[in-house]
Write a protein that holds these residues in place. Structure first.
Motif, PDB file in Angstrom:
ATOM      1  N   VAL A 167     -15.226  11.442  34.372  1.00 47.86           N
ATOM      2  CA  VAL A 167     -14.960  11.777  35.778  1.00 47.86           C
ATOM      3  C   VAL A 167     -13.579  12.413  35.910  1.00 47.86           C
ATOM      4  O   VAL A 167     -13.396  13.406  36.611  1.00 47.86           O
ATOM      5  N   LYS A 168     -12.597  11.839  35.226  1.00 43.95           N
ATOM      6  CA  LYS A 168     -11.242  12.381  35.264  1.00 43.95           C
ATOM      7  C   LYS A 168     -11.195  13.819  34.753  1.00 43.95           C
ATOM      8  O   LYS A 168     -10.418  14.644  35.221  1.00 43.95           O
ATOM      9  N   ALA A 169     -12.087  14.116  33.771  1.00 47.44           N
ATOM     10  CA  ALA A 169     -12.138  15.462  33.191  1.00 47.44           C
ATOM     11  C   ALA A 169     -12.921  16.438  34.064  1.00 47.44           C
ATOM     12  O   ALA A 169     -13.005  17.628  33.764  1.00 47.44           O
ATOM     13  N   GLY A 170     -13.534  15.920  35.162  1.00 51.91           N
ATOM     14  CA  GLY A 170     -14.219  16.800  36.103  1.00 51.91           C
ATOM     15  C   GLY A 170     -15.722  16.678  36.139  1.00 51.91           C
ATOM     16  O   GLY A 170     -16.397  17.430  36.857  1.00 51.91           O
ATOM     17  N   ALA A 171     -16.303  15.749  35.400  1.00 51.98           N
ATOM     18  CA  ALA A 171     -17.762  15.596  35.375  1.00 51.98           C
ATOM     19  C   ALA A 171     -18.280  15.073  36.711  1.00 51.98           C
ATOM     20  O   ALA A 171     -17.692  14.175  37.305  1.00 51.98           O
ATOM     21  N   LYS A 172     -19.385  15.654  37.171  1.00 51.69           N
ATOM     22  CA  LYS A 172     -20.018  15.239  38.425  1.00 51.69           C
ATOM     23  C   LYS A 172     -21.335  14.519  38.185  1.00 51.69           C
ATOM     24  O   LYS A 172     -21.807  13.757  39.031  1.00 51.69           O
ATOM     25  N   LYS A 173     -21.952  14.780  37.028  1.00 52.26           N
ATOM     26  CA  LYS A 173     -23.206  14.123  36.665  1.00 52.26           C
ATOM     27  C   LYS A 173     -23.136  13.766  35.184  1.00 52.26           C
ATOM     28  O   LYS A 173     -23.042  14.648  34.332  1.00 52.26           O
ATOM     29  N   ALA A 174     -23.171  12.477  34.898  1.00 52.32           N
ATOM     30  CA  ALA A 174     -22.947  12.020  33.525  1.00 52.32           C
ATOM     31  C   ALA A 174     -24.226  11.475  32.903  1.00 52.32           C
ATOM     32  O   ALA A 174     -25.076  10.904  33.589  1.00 52.32           O
ATOM     33  N   ALA A 175     -24.337  11.650  31.595  1.00 55.09           N
ATOM     34  CA  ALA A 175     -25.489  11.141  30.852  1.00 55.09           C
ATOM     35  C   ALA A 175     -25.021  10.222  29.735  1.00 55.09           C
ATOM     36  O   ALA A 175     -24.029  10.512  29.049  1.00 55.09           O
ATOM     37  N   TYR A 176     -25.739   9.123  29.569  1.00 51.79           N
ATOM     38  CA  TYR A 176     -25.516   8.231  28.426  1.00 51.79           C
ATOM     39  C   TYR A 176     -26.595   8.526  27.398  1.00 51.79           C
ATOM     40  O   TYR A 176     -27.799   8.489  27.712  1.00 51.79           O
ATOM     41  N   LEU A 177     -26.195   8.827  26.168  1.00 50.71           N
ATOM     42  CA  LEU A 177     -27.143   9.069  25.095  1.00 50.71           C
ATOM     43  C   LEU A 177     -27.082   7.921  24.101  1.00 50.71           C
ATOM     44  O   LEU A 177     -25.999   7.552  23.628  1.00 50.71           O
ATOM     45  N   VAL A 233     -26.416  18.283  33.834  1.00 47.58           N
ATOM     46  CA  VAL A 233     -25.482  17.290  33.322  1.00 47.58           C
ATOM     47  C   VAL A 233     -24.217  17.992  32.840  1.00 47.58           C
ATOM     48  O   VAL A 233     -24.282  18.975  32.105  1.00 47.58           O
ATOM     49  N   ASP A 234     -23.063  17.520  33.298  1.00 46.61           N
ATOM     50  CA  ASP A 234     -21.808  18.147  32.868  1.00 46.61           C
ATOM     51  C   ASP A 234     -20.857  17.156  32.184  1.00 46.61           C
ATOM     52  O   ASP A 234     -19.690  17.460  31.933  1.00 46.61           O
ATOM     53  N   GLY A 235     -21.392  15.955  31.894  1.00 50.80           N
ATOM     54  CA  GLY A 235     -20.606  14.968  31.164  1.00 50.80           C
ATOM     55  C   GLY A 235     -21.522  14.104  30.322  1.00 50.80           C
ATOM     56  O   GLY A 235     -22.555  13.649  30.809  1.00 50.80           O
ATOM     57  N   VAL A 236     -21.190  13.906  29.040  1.00 52.47           N
ATOM     58  CA  VAL A 236     -22.037  13.121  28.140  1.00 52.47           C
ATOM     59  C   VAL A 236     -21.213  12.054  27.432  1.00 52.47           C
ATOM     60  O   VAL A 236     -20.145  12.349  26.889  1.00 52.47           O
ATOM     61  N   GLY A 255     -26.834  27.373  24.565  1.00 54.82           N
ATOM     62  CA  GLY A 255     -25.900  28.221  25.302  1.00 54.82           C
ATOM     63  C   GLY A 255     -24.855  27.486  26.105  1.00 54.82           C
ATOM     64  O   GLY A 255     -24.186  28.092  26.964  1.00 54.82           O
ATOM     65  N   LEU A 256     -24.671  26.205  25.850  1.00 55.83           N
ATOM     66  CA  LEU A 256     -23.672  25.435  26.583  1.00 55.83           C
ATOM     67  C   LEU A 256     -22.356  25.413  25.820  1.00 55.83           C
ATOM     68  O   LEU A 256     -22.329  25.286  24.599  1.00 55.83           O
ATOM     69  N   ARG A 257     -21.246  25.511  26.554  1.00 53.21           N
ATOM     70  CA  ARG A 257     -19.914  25.481  25.949  1.00 53.21           C
ATOM     71  C   ARG A 257     -19.298  24.097  26.145  1.00 53.21           C
ATOM     72  O   ARG A 257     -19.400  23.506  27.212  1.00 53.21           O
ATOM     73  N   ILE A 258     -18.677  23.622  25.073  1.00 51.08           N
ATOM     74  CA  ILE A 258     -17.994  22.330  25.092  1.00 51.08           C
ATOM     75  C   ILE A 258     -16.498  22.589  24.942  1.00 51.08           C
ATOM     76  O   ILE A 258     -16.092  23.223  23.980  1.00 51.08           O
ATOM     77  N   PRO A 259     -15.659  22.217  25.903  1.00 47.48           N
ATOM     78  CA  PRO A 259     -15.900  21.342  27.066  1.00 47.48           C
ATOM     79  C   PRO A 259     -16.092  22.083  28.381  1.00 47.48           C
ATOM     80  O   PRO A 259     -16.167  21.436  29.424  1.00 47.48           O
ATOM     81  N   GLU A 260     -16.128  23.433  28.351  1.00 45.68           N
ATOM     82  CA  GLU A 260     -16.167  24.171  29.616  1.00 45.68           C
ATOM     83  C   GLU A 260     -17.371  23.800  30.484  1.00 45.68           C
ATOM     84  O   GLU A 260     -17.246  23.611  31.702  1.00 45.68           O
ATOM     85  N   ASP A 261     -18.578  23.714  29.852  1.00 43.48           N
ATOM     86  CA  ASP A 261     -19.789  23.401  30.615  1.00 43.48           C
ATOM     87  C   ASP A 261     -20.111  21.907  30.613  1.00 43.48           C
ATOM     88  O   ASP A 261     -20.593  21.367  31.618  1.00 43.48           O
ATOM     89  N   VAL A 262     -19.861  21.256  29.497  1.00 41.63           N
ATOM     90  CA  VAL A 262     -20.162  19.823  29.373  1.00 41.63           C
ATOM     91  C   VAL A 262     -19.022  19.121  28.648  1.00 41.63           C
ATOM     92  O   VAL A 262     -18.579  19.573  27.578  1.00 41.63           O
ATOM     93  N   CYS A 326      -9.902  21.405  28.064  1.00 39.50           N
ATOM     94  CA  CYS A 326      -9.587  22.747  27.594  1.00 39.50           C
ATOM     95  C   CYS A 326      -8.101  22.862  27.264  1.00 39.50           C
ATOM     96  O   CYS A 326      -7.707  23.580  26.353  1.00 39.50           O
ATOM     97  N   SER A 327      -7.255  22.144  28.017  1.00 40.63           N
ATOM     98  CA  SER A 327      -5.817  22.224  27.793  1.00 40.63           C
ATOM     99  C   SER A 327      -5.451  21.631  26.441  1.00 40.63           C
ATOM    100  O   SER A 327      -4.557  22.105  25.749  1.00 40.63           O
ATOM    101  N   VAL A 328      -6.150  20.559  26.036  1.00 38.25           N
ATOM    102  CA  VAL A 328      -5.921  19.973  24.716  1.00 38.25           C
ATOM    103  C   VAL A 328      -6.294  20.987  23.651  1.00 38.25           C
ATOM    104  O   VAL A 328      -5.585  21.183  22.680  1.00 38.25           O
ATOM    105  N   PHE A 329      -7.408  21.660  23.850  1.00 33.34           N
ATOM    106  CA  PHE A 329      -7.858  22.653  22.878  1.00 33.34           C
ATOM    107  C   PHE A 329      -6.836  23.763  22.711  1.00 33.34           C
ATOM    108  O   PHE A 329      -6.497  24.186  21.614  1.00 33.34           O
ATOM    109  N   LEU A 330      -6.278  24.221  23.831  1.00 36.13           N
ATOM    110  CA  LEU A 330      -5.325  25.325  23.774  1.00 36.13           C
ATOM    111  C   LEU A 330      -4.000  24.913  23.170  1.00 36.13           C
ATOM    112  O   LEU A 330      -3.276  25.730  22.571  1.00 36.13           O
ATOM    113  N   SER A 331      -3.630  23.627  23.282  1.00 39.05           N
ATOM    114  CA  SER A 331      -2.333  23.185  22.789  1.00 39.05           C
ATOM    115  C   SER A 331      -2.339  22.857  21.309  1.00 39.05           C
ATOM    116  O   SER A 331      -1.286  22.678  20.708  1.00 39.05           O
TER     117      SER A 331
END
Length: 332
Positions: A167-177, A233-236, A255-262, A326-331
């Motif tokens: 949720v903190k990262a911006g997810a609005k719909k989360a899935a538990y796998l 789903v935008d959070g897993v 075609g989903l990008r991690i973490p941009e899309d999920v 994404c900021s972690v990825f860029l840093s």
């Protein structure tokens, strides 16, 4: 060399029945006992053949029963268990079951012959009837109806943290796998924590699981992405790092990008090396502490001491990686 499964097949009974006959369990019908004993004689099956080789080392040999030695979490756990045992003058006997119930039953049957000082075990199969309390034993993650001490991480809190971080990262719909095993273990509390936190925050969530007996990567993820309600789903939160990594690979194929899309979070904390990309955001288990505590508790049991608790839960921590930010990825 015939196995306990060969005896069971010849006698037309289950492996557990064979084990009960070998251990003179009273709840076996006379005719069943006769069939099993006849099969044992015909196959020349020796149930404690391997254990006999360790007879002279009984007081300094501890068995570690693992579902897999290639899995990074179990490998790391075994490393620290062996190291702690070595410090205390004990040797490790590794029993790798491959997650197969028949192999676990074979090992338990062998170890029940009292040829080892104690057992540290991880099993997700329904083998409770064959777990004896005659030998000191410590279980990792798994609950048994008997008085067997369990060492585990705080799986419930881990599930809560995972949902909060999504949720903190911006997810609005989360899935538990997840992947369900036939026997109850502490691992299921990861899902409970996830659900409770999602409902507390009022966020939409879904639960997606299959039983481990029928698990197939292609079918599991193929079915997941076919379901309409899963497509936004935008959070897993995957209940292991390995499952999270497999989801990421499957998501990219769709075609989903991690973490941009999920955004993705795993559980275990097995990927420490920054040479691996993407570095997974995960709930890190205190593997070394779990391993060393299991050994220390087992040795206290071997000495005949009583333990204060039935379950020892150790705290977990969130380790952010590249799959939620994404900021972690860029840093990096």
């Amino acid at each position: 060399m015939p196995s306990i499964k060969d005896v069971a097949d010849l006698a037309g009974v289950g492996i557990g029945t064979v084990s009960r006959v070998i251990n003179n369990h009273p709840n076996v019908k006379p005719e069943t006992r006769e069939k099993v004993n006849a099969a044992i004689q015909q196959l020349n099956y020796v149930p404690n053949e391997v254990a006999r080789n360790f007879k002279m080392q009984k007081s300094k040999m501890v068995a570690l029963l693992l579902p897999s030695i290639w899995h990074p979490f179990f490998s790391e756990l075994a490393y620290y268990i062996e190291d702690e045992l070595d410090k205390e003058g004990f040797k490790l006997m590794l029993c790798n079951s491959g997650g197969r119930p028949d192999k676990e039953l074979y090992y338990l049957d062998m170890l029940n012959q009292n040829k080892v000082a104690g057992i540290i075990g991880i099993t997700y199969n329904d083998v409770e009837d064959n777990v004896s309390t005659d030998i000191p034993i410590i279980s990792i993650d798994r609950h048994f109806g008997k008085k067997i001490t369990c060492v585990t991480s705080d799986n419930y809190t881990g599930g809560c943290i995972a949902l909060k971080e999504l949720v903190k990262a911006g997810a609005k719909k989360a899935a538990y796998l997840g992947i369900n095993s036939s026997a109850y273990s502490e691992v299921r509390l990861r899902k409970t924590g996830f659900i409770d936190e999602a409902e507390a925050q009022g966020i939409e969530y879904i639960i997606y699981e299959e039983h481990d007996e029928t698990f197939s990567d292609d079918k599991y993820f193929g079915d997941f992405f076919k379901i309409k309600e899963h497509q936004d789903v935008d959070g897993v939160f995957a209940n292991t790092d390995i499952l999270a990594a497999k989801y990421i690979a499957a998501a990219k194929q769709h075609g989903l990008r991690i973490p941009e899309d999920v955004k993705v979070i795993g559980y275990d904390g097995i990927q420490d090396n920054k040479l691996f990309r993407p570095i997974l955001s995960t709930i890190r288990q205190p593997v070394e502490e779990m391993a060393r505590m299991s050994v220390r508790l087992l040795l206290r049991k071997i000495e005949g001491k009583t333990l204060e608790q039935d379950i020892y839960r150790l705290p977990v921590m969130y380790r952010e990686g590249e799959t939620t930010s994404c900021s972690v990825f860029l840093s990096l």
